[in-house]
Scaffold this motif. Structure first.
Motif, PDB file in Angstrom:
ATOM      1  N   PRO A  47       0.837  -1.204   0.026  1.00 24.53           N
ATOM      2  CA  PRO A  47      -0.086   0.131   0.012  1.00 24.53           C
ATOM      3  C   PRO A  47       0.687   1.247  -0.162  1.00 24.53           C
ATOM      4  CG  PRO A  47      -0.960  -1.717   1.464  1.00 24.53           C
ATOM      5  CD  PRO A  47       0.376  -2.052   1.085  1.00 24.53           C
ATOM      6  N   LEU A  48       1.968   1.199   0.728  1.00 29.88           N
ATOM      7  CA  LEU A  48       2.745   2.387   0.573  1.00 29.88           C
ATOM      8  C   LEU A  48       3.617   2.548  -0.812  1.00 29.88           C
ATOM      9  CD1 LEU A  48       4.322   5.053   2.099  1.00 29.88           C
ATOM     10  CD2 LEU A  48       5.991   3.107   3.006  1.00 29.88           C
ATOM     11  N   PHE A  49       3.804   1.504  -1.214  1.00 29.79           N
ATOM     12  CA  PHE A  49       4.530   1.558  -2.457  1.00 29.79           C
ATOM     13  C   PHE A  49       3.731   2.090  -3.463  1.00 29.79           C
ATOM     14  CE2 PHE A  49       5.039  -0.689  -6.687  1.00 29.79           C
ATOM     15  CZ  PHE A  49       6.284  -0.077  -6.975  1.00 29.79           C
ATOM     16  N   ARG A  50       2.335   1.736  -3.548  1.00 29.72           N
ATOM     17  CA  ARG A  50       1.286   2.297  -4.467  1.00 29.72           C
ATOM     18  C   ARG A  50       1.107   3.592  -4.176  1.00 29.72           C
ATOM     19  NH1 ARG A  50      -2.967  -2.947  -4.459  1.00 29.72           N
ATOM     20  NH2 ARG A  50      -1.823  -4.396  -5.760  1.00 29.72           N
ATOM     21  N   LEU A  51       1.163   4.117  -3.012  1.00 32.70           N
ATOM     22  CA  LEU A  51       0.641   5.446  -2.638  1.00 32.70           C
ATOM     23  C   LEU A  51       1.936   6.573  -3.246  1.00 32.70           C
ATOM     24  CD1 LEU A  51      -0.915   7.606  -1.209  1.00 32.70           C
ATOM     25  CD2 LEU A  51       0.328   6.925   1.047  1.00 32.70           C
ATOM     26  N   LEU A  52       3.049   6.075  -2.943  1.00 33.46           N
ATOM     27  CA  LEU A  52       4.146   6.656  -3.521  1.00 33.46           C
ATOM     28  C   LEU A  52       4.251   6.766  -4.925  1.00 33.46           C
ATOM     29  CD1 LEU A  52       6.939   5.669  -0.899  1.00 33.46           C
ATOM     30  CD2 LEU A  52       5.766   7.699  -0.976  1.00 33.46           C
ATOM     31  N   GLY A  53       3.915   5.649  -5.656  1.00 30.57           N
ATOM     32  CA  GLY A  53       4.022   5.402  -6.956  1.00 30.57           C
ATOM     33  C   GLY A  53       3.048   6.233  -7.704  1.00 30.57           C
ATOM     34  N   ARG A  54       2.050   6.925  -7.079  1.00 34.26           N
ATOM     35  CA  ARG A  54       1.117   7.876  -7.683  1.00 34.26           C
ATOM     36  C   ARG A  54       1.720   9.375  -8.030  1.00 34.26           C
ATOM     37  NH1 ARG A  54      -2.707   5.886  -3.643  1.00 34.26           N
ATOM     38  NH2 ARG A  54      -3.678   4.041  -4.510  1.00 34.26           N
ATOM     39  N   ARG A  55       2.659   9.427  -7.087  1.00 35.90           N
ATOM     40  CA  ARG A  55       3.574  10.765  -7.031  1.00 35.90           C
ATOM     41  C   ARG A  55       4.785  10.750  -7.526  1.00 35.90           C
ATOM     42  NH1 ARG A  55       0.119  10.089  -2.786  1.00 35.90           N
ATOM     43  NH2 ARG A  55      -1.210  11.959  -2.073  1.00 35.90           N
ATOM     44  N   VAL A  56       5.624   9.727  -7.470  1.00 35.74           N
ATOM     45  CA  VAL A  56       6.895   9.767  -7.917  1.00 35.74           C
ATOM     46  C   VAL A  56       6.921   8.497  -9.007  1.00 35.74           C
ATOM     47  CG1 VAL A  56       7.780  11.091  -6.067  1.00 35.74           C
ATOM     48  CG2 VAL A  56       7.699   8.261  -6.140  1.00 35.74           C
ATOM     49  N   LEU A 178       8.302  -6.224  -4.646  1.00 42.98           N
ATOM     50  CA  LEU A 178       7.698  -4.993  -4.549  1.00 42.98           C
ATOM     51  C   LEU A 178       7.195  -4.398  -6.159  1.00 42.98           C
ATOM     52  CD1 LEU A 178       6.565  -3.358  -1.996  1.00 42.98           C
ATOM     53  CD2 LEU A 178       8.642  -1.873  -2.418  1.00 42.98           C
ATOM     54  N   THR A 179       8.037  -4.510  -6.854  1.00 43.11           N
ATOM     55  CA  THR A 179       7.918  -3.850  -8.077  1.00 43.11           C
ATOM     56  C   THR A 179       7.264  -4.801  -9.093  1.00 43.11           C
ATOM     57  OG1 THR A 179      10.209  -4.221  -8.772  1.00 43.11           O
ATOM     58  CG2 THR A 179       9.852  -2.206  -7.968  1.00 43.11           C
ATOM     59  N   HIS A 180       7.381  -6.009  -9.043  1.00 41.92           N
ATOM     60  CA  HIS A 180       6.746  -6.918  -9.853  1.00 41.92           C
ATOM     61  C   HIS A 180       5.609  -7.911  -9.344  1.00 41.92           C
ATOM     62  CE1 HIS A 180       9.952  -6.035 -12.974  1.00 41.92           C
ATOM     63  NE2 HIS A 180      10.706  -6.149 -11.817  1.00 41.92           N
ATOM     64  N   ARG A 181       4.849  -7.419  -8.304  1.00 42.26           N
ATOM     65  CA  ARG A 181       4.039  -8.035  -7.597  1.00 42.26           C
ATOM     66  C   ARG A 181       3.003  -8.691  -8.621  1.00 42.26           C
ATOM     67  NH1 ARG A 181      -0.717  -6.441  -4.752  1.00 42.26           N
ATOM     68  NH2 ARG A 181      -1.068  -7.849  -2.992  1.00 42.26           N
ATOM     69  N   GLU A 182       2.626  -7.775  -9.357  1.00 43.23           N
ATOM     70  CA  GLU A 182       1.220  -8.023 -10.341  1.00 43.23           C
ATOM     71  C   GLU A 182       1.715  -9.087 -11.324  1.00 43.23           C
ATOM     72  OE1 GLU A 182      -1.810  -7.004 -10.040  1.00 43.23           O
ATOM     73  OE2 GLU A 182      -1.342  -5.520  -8.517  1.00 43.23           O
ATOM     74  N   GLU A 183       2.840  -9.010 -11.880  1.00 36.05           N
ATOM     75  CA  GLU A 183       3.470 -10.051 -12.765  1.00 36.05           C
ATOM     76  C   GLU A 183       3.405 -11.313 -12.200  1.00 36.05           C
ATOM     77  OE1 GLU A 183       4.510  -6.918 -12.356  1.00 36.05           O
ATOM     78  OE2 GLU A 183       5.104  -6.146 -14.168  1.00 36.05           O
ATOM     79  N   LEU A 184       4.026 -11.488 -11.040  1.00 39.79           N
ATOM     80  CA  LEU A 184       4.155 -12.565 -10.117  1.00 39.79           C
ATOM     81  C   LEU A 184       2.603 -13.274  -9.742  1.00 39.79           C
ATOM     82  CD1 LEU A 184       5.781 -14.632  -8.593  1.00 39.79           C
ATOM     83  CD2 LEU A 184       5.764 -13.168  -6.654  1.00 39.79           C
ATOM     84  N   GLN A 185       1.725 -12.307  -9.498  1.00 42.62           N
ATOM     85  CA  GLN A 185       0.478 -13.044  -9.130  1.00 42.62           C
ATOM     86  C   GLN A 185      -0.032 -13.630 -10.320  1.00 42.62           C
ATOM     87  OE1 GLN A 185      -1.993  -9.947  -7.444  1.00 42.62           O
ATOM     88  NE2 GLN A 185      -1.024 -10.159  -5.425  1.00 42.62           N
ATOM     89  N   THR A 186       0.062 -12.728 -11.627  1.00 40.73           N
ATOM     90  CA  THR A 186      -0.388 -13.474 -12.893  1.00 40.73           C
ATOM     91  C   THR A 186       0.292 -14.623 -13.291  1.00 40.73           C
ATOM     92  OG1 THR A 186      -0.943 -11.114 -13.686  1.00 40.73           O
ATOM     93  CG2 THR A 186      -0.801 -13.000 -15.316  1.00 40.73           C
ATOM     94  N   LEU A 187       1.647 -14.848 -13.048  1.00 39.45           N
ATOM     95  CA  LEU A 187       2.353 -16.087 -13.250  1.00 39.45           C
ATOM     96  C   LEU A 187       1.804 -17.301 -12.559  1.00 39.45           C
ATOM     97  CD1 LEU A 187       4.655 -17.640 -14.775  1.00 39.45           C
ATOM     98  CD2 LEU A 187       6.192 -16.750 -12.778  1.00 39.45           C
ATOM     99  N   ILE A 188       1.405 -16.881 -11.049  1.00 37.43           N
ATOM    100  CA  ILE A 188       0.770 -17.964 -10.214  1.00 37.43           C
ATOM    101  C   ILE A 188      -0.519 -18.539 -10.440  1.00 37.43           C
ATOM    102  CG2 ILE A 188       0.274 -18.445  -7.821  1.00 37.43           C
ATOM    103  CD1 ILE A 188       2.284 -16.484  -6.896  1.00 37.43           C
TER     104      ILE A 188
END
Length: 397
Positions: A47-56, A178-188
């Motif tokens: 959640p913190l990574f996504r929050l920061l990802g919206r700004r930087v 942290l940066t490839h969480r979505e790709e890992l979930q898709t692979l699983i």
């Protein structure tokens, strides 16, 4: 791929894939706990990574999340260790003052008389301790202690190198997850032969257990540990407050509970003259410390992560036996996977409705209802067939 595989080739490819995954798990077994801990940290700080990802940018967001995670872990642990060291140093100073104010010869004579008197009461034991035998035993213990310390120091040199290597690997794995969480979930989801919906169910259960164990159980244990140590301090025992807080917190995590220390300690205080203080420690644990869990668990622990207390206790101790300290987190996650597998089997083959909650996605609830309805319809059709036809007719069908 352009080439069309035959059924035989597809089966062979599936076998090779399973073998490759099993060999990969065996190949990385040494770093299994490290990978799991990095995955837990990446999940909790997403959640913190996504929050920061919206700004930087993604790189800055990952760096900021990593720094926040390190601060969230290092600062509390460092502060706790510092306070414990200060407490231990103060206790050692008090013991040193007591030793300086005590006559060692008189004290030694009293100790020898007490020990020899106790040994004289033991049947078939004819041993008498003297100052010479004690000195010889102390020299022997000192020599063995020096050898042990030398081995510990030799192993610590290699331990430092291993710790630095593990820290570097942890940082890379943490950032990658942290940066490839979505790709890992898709692979699983694609690798799981049970389908994407069942995979989402498992991931949701595992996520709830991680949040419940780390975000809930640790907080509850900390509150119980501090409360138990505070009760001992208020009762009149002002030494080792932080040591008691750390010990009782650890016992509340595993989860034996700090009562195995505070309640006998309160009884001991009462027997040694502090009756009011001992009773206060004893009943404070029964009334206050125990109810901290009952009050905070519904707030901090998701309903999907609430196992039976016996299963939770077994999962924690089995996890500690297999994975060490981190088994406190890994053990309950493994147990929730086992329980979820049994629930899915009962839902698919016997139409038993799974316990679902409002936080679960509607898509998963539809899938569960569809599977349950399918199983129920199959059972009802079998019953109708058995009741509507005779034995000979049924055999012909």
């Amino acid at each position: 791929m352009n080439q069309e595989f035959t059924p035989t080739q597809r089966r062979a490819l599936a076998v090779f894939t399973v073998i490759a995954l099993m060999f990969g798990a065996y190949f990385l077994r040494i770093y299994f706990v490290l990978i799991v801990v990095a995955a837990v940290g990446a999940y909790l700080f997403t959640p913190l990574f996504r929050l920061l990802g919206r700004r930087v940018s993604t790189g800055l967001a990952a760096t900021g999340t990593l720094l926040a995670a390190l601060v969230a872990v290092i600062v509390p642990v460092g502060l706790t260790v510092f306070l414990a060291v200060v407490q231990i140093s103060r206790t050692v100073g008090e013991v040193a003052e007591w030793v300086q104010a005590t006559d060692p010869n008189a004290l030694g004579d009293k100790v020898l008389k007490f020990i020899n008197g106790a040994l004289a009461k033991v049947p078939f034991v004819h041993v008498e301790l003297t100052m010479e035998s004690l000195r010889g035993a102390m020299v022997n213990v000192a020599q063995k202690g020096g050898d042990l310390l030398l081995h510990v120091l030799q192993g610590a040199v290699g331990g430092v190198v291993g710790a630095v290597t593990s820290a570097i690997i942890f940082l890379y794995v943490f950032l990658a997850l942290l940066t490839h969480r979505e790709e890992l979930q898709t692979l699983i989801r694609r690798l799981n032969p049970l389908g994407a919906e069942v995979t989402d169910l498992y991931l949701a259960k595992m996520g709830s257990m991680v949040r419940g164990t780390v975000g809930g159980q640790f907080v509850i244990a900390f509150c119980q540990g501090v409360a138990g140590a505070a009760s001992i301090y208020i009762a009149g025992f002002h030494q080792a407050f932080f040591i008691f807080a750390i010990l009782l917190t650890a016992l509340s995590i595993i989860p034996l509970g700090g009562g195995i220390v505070t309640m006998p300690f309160g009884i001991g205080m009462a027997l040694f003259g502090n009756v009011a203080g001992g009773l206060f420690v004893f009943f404070f644990h029964l009334i206050v410390v125990t109810n901290i869990d009952n009050f905070l668990r519904p707030v901090l622990v998701p309903r999907d992560a609430r196992l039976n207390s016996a299963l939770m206790l077994l999962a924690v101790f089995a996890g500690i036996a297999m994975f060490g300290f981190w088994g406190i987190v890994i053990g309950p996650v493994v147990m929730i996977i086992i329980v979820t597998t049994i629930d899915v089997y009962l839902a698919v083959y016997h139409g038993v409705e799974l316990q679902t909650h409002d936080e679960e996605p509607k898509q998963r609830r539809k899938w569960l209802r569809r599977r349950a309805a399918q199983a129920s319809s199959e059972e009802s059709s079998v019953r109708d067939t058995e009741t509507s036809c005779g034995p000979s007719t049924c055999e012909s069908h």
